[in-house]
Motif scaffolding. Structure first.
Motif, short mmCIF file in Angstrom:
data_model
loop_
_atom_site.label_atom_id
_atom_site.label_comp_id
_atom_site.label_asym_id
_atom_site.label_seq_id
_atom_site.Cartn_x
_atom_site.Cartn_y
_atom_site.Cartn_z
N GLU A 107 -7.49 -6.12 11.62
CA GLU A 107 -7.53 -5.07 12.68
C GLU A 107 -6.13 -4.47 12.91
N LYS A 108 -5.12 -5.19 12.89
CA LYS A 108 -3.66 -4.92 12.94
C LYS A 108 -3.17 -3.89 11.54
N ILE A 109 -3.81 -4.44 10.55
CA ILE A 109 -3.47 -3.57 9.44
C ILE A 109 -4.05 -2.31 9.19
N TYR A 110 -5.51 -2.44 9.84
CA TYR A 110 -6.26 -1.30 9.94
C TYR A 110 -5.52 -0.27 10.85
N LEU A 111 -5.07 -0.64 12.16
CA LEU A 111 -4.68 0.29 12.86
C LEU A 111 -3.32 0.99 12.65
N CYS A 150 0.94 -1.02 -0.09
CA CYS A 150 0.05 0.09 0.13
C CYS A 150 0.86 1.27 -0.03
N PRO A 151 0.92 1.94 -1.01
CA PRO A 151 1.89 2.95 -1.21
C PRO A 151 1.28 4.24 -0.09
N ALA A 152 0.20 4.31 -0.03
CA ALA A 152 -0.12 5.58 0.85
C ALA A 152 0.23 5.38 2.08
N ALA A 153 0.18 4.19 2.50
CA ALA A 153 0.75 3.95 4.13
C ALA A 153 2.11 3.33 4.10
N ASN A 154 2.84 3.33 3.07
CA ASN A 154 4.11 2.74 3.01
C ASN A 154 4.35 1.62 3.67
N VAL A 155 3.48 0.91 3.56
CA VAL A 155 3.33 -0.64 4.10
C VAL A 155 3.56 -1.72 3.18
N VAL A 156 4.18 -2.80 3.63
CA VAL A 156 4.29 -4.07 2.89
C VAL A 156 3.83 -4.97 3.69
N ILE A 157 2.81 -6.00 3.20
CA ILE A 157 2.22 -6.95 4.04
C ILE A 157 2.89 -8.40 3.59
N LYS A 194 -2.77 5.05 11.69
CA LYS A 194 -1.69 5.62 11.95
C LYS A 194 -0.78 6.35 10.92
N GLU A 195 -0.57 5.45 9.93
CA GLU A 195 0.12 6.03 8.88
C GLU A 195 -0.03 7.08 8.03
N SER A 196 -1.49 7.04 7.60
CA SER A 196 -2.04 7.67 6.60
C SER A 196 -3.35 8.46 7.14
N PRO A 197 -3.16 9.25 7.97
CA PRO A 197 -4.37 10.16 8.58
C PRO A 197 -5.30 10.72 7.68
N SER A 198 -4.75 11.18 6.20
CA SER A 198 -5.76 11.54 5.51
C SER A 198 -6.54 10.86 4.68
N CYS A 199 -6.55 9.24 4.89
CA CYS A 199 -7.30 8.57 4.47
C CYS A 199 -8.87 8.51 4.97
#
Length: 124
Positions: free
Chosen positions: A109-113, A55-62, A117-122
């Motif tokens: 839930e962990k991914i959501y949280l 997810c580029p908007a949250a800079n996260v890899v799962i 935290k990382e993409s407050p504009s979403c």
């Protein structure tokens, strides 16, 4: 756009067509912007790796990790990979396949949280 090895395009397509059961289950919860309106990509090439979800908007890899990730070699390879991705500003969240299959709501839930935290504009 993050840099990637163009030679990984076809292997990433092949992986999308042959996802594990755990990857399919998690993808059913990530696709179509179901988490905070965020776009996730599956089997995405980044640098010389193909990550399970990005997810580029949250800079996260799962990552959904099978048994091979829990050997000494697998753990070391994942450590190096995670450090390399961190240099791009990416956070890697890892879940073992059993956790995804048995506790999908907790995983989501962990991914959501994390994304909240990382993409407050979403969208909330």
């Amino acid at each position: 756009m993050q840099p990637y090895n163009k030679n990984l395009k076809q292997p990433s397509r092949d992986l999308r067509n042959n996802m594990t059961d755990a990857e399919k289950r998690l993808w059913s919860k990530l696709r179509a912007k179901q988490i905070l309106g965020l776009q996730f990509y599956r089997q995405k090439p980044l640098l010389n790796f193909i990550v399970d979800f990005y997810c580029p908007a949250a800079n996260v890899v799962i990552e959904c990790d099978g048994g091979q990730h829990f050997t000494d070699e697998g753990l070391e390879a994942d450590r190096v990979r995670d450090e390399t991705l961190a240099q791009l500003g990416l956070k890697v969240l890892r879940f073992d396949n059993g956790e995804v299959m048995r506790e999908i709501d907790a995983v989501v839930e962990k991914i959501y949280l994390y994304c909240l935290k990382e993409s407050p504009s979403c969208e909330t």
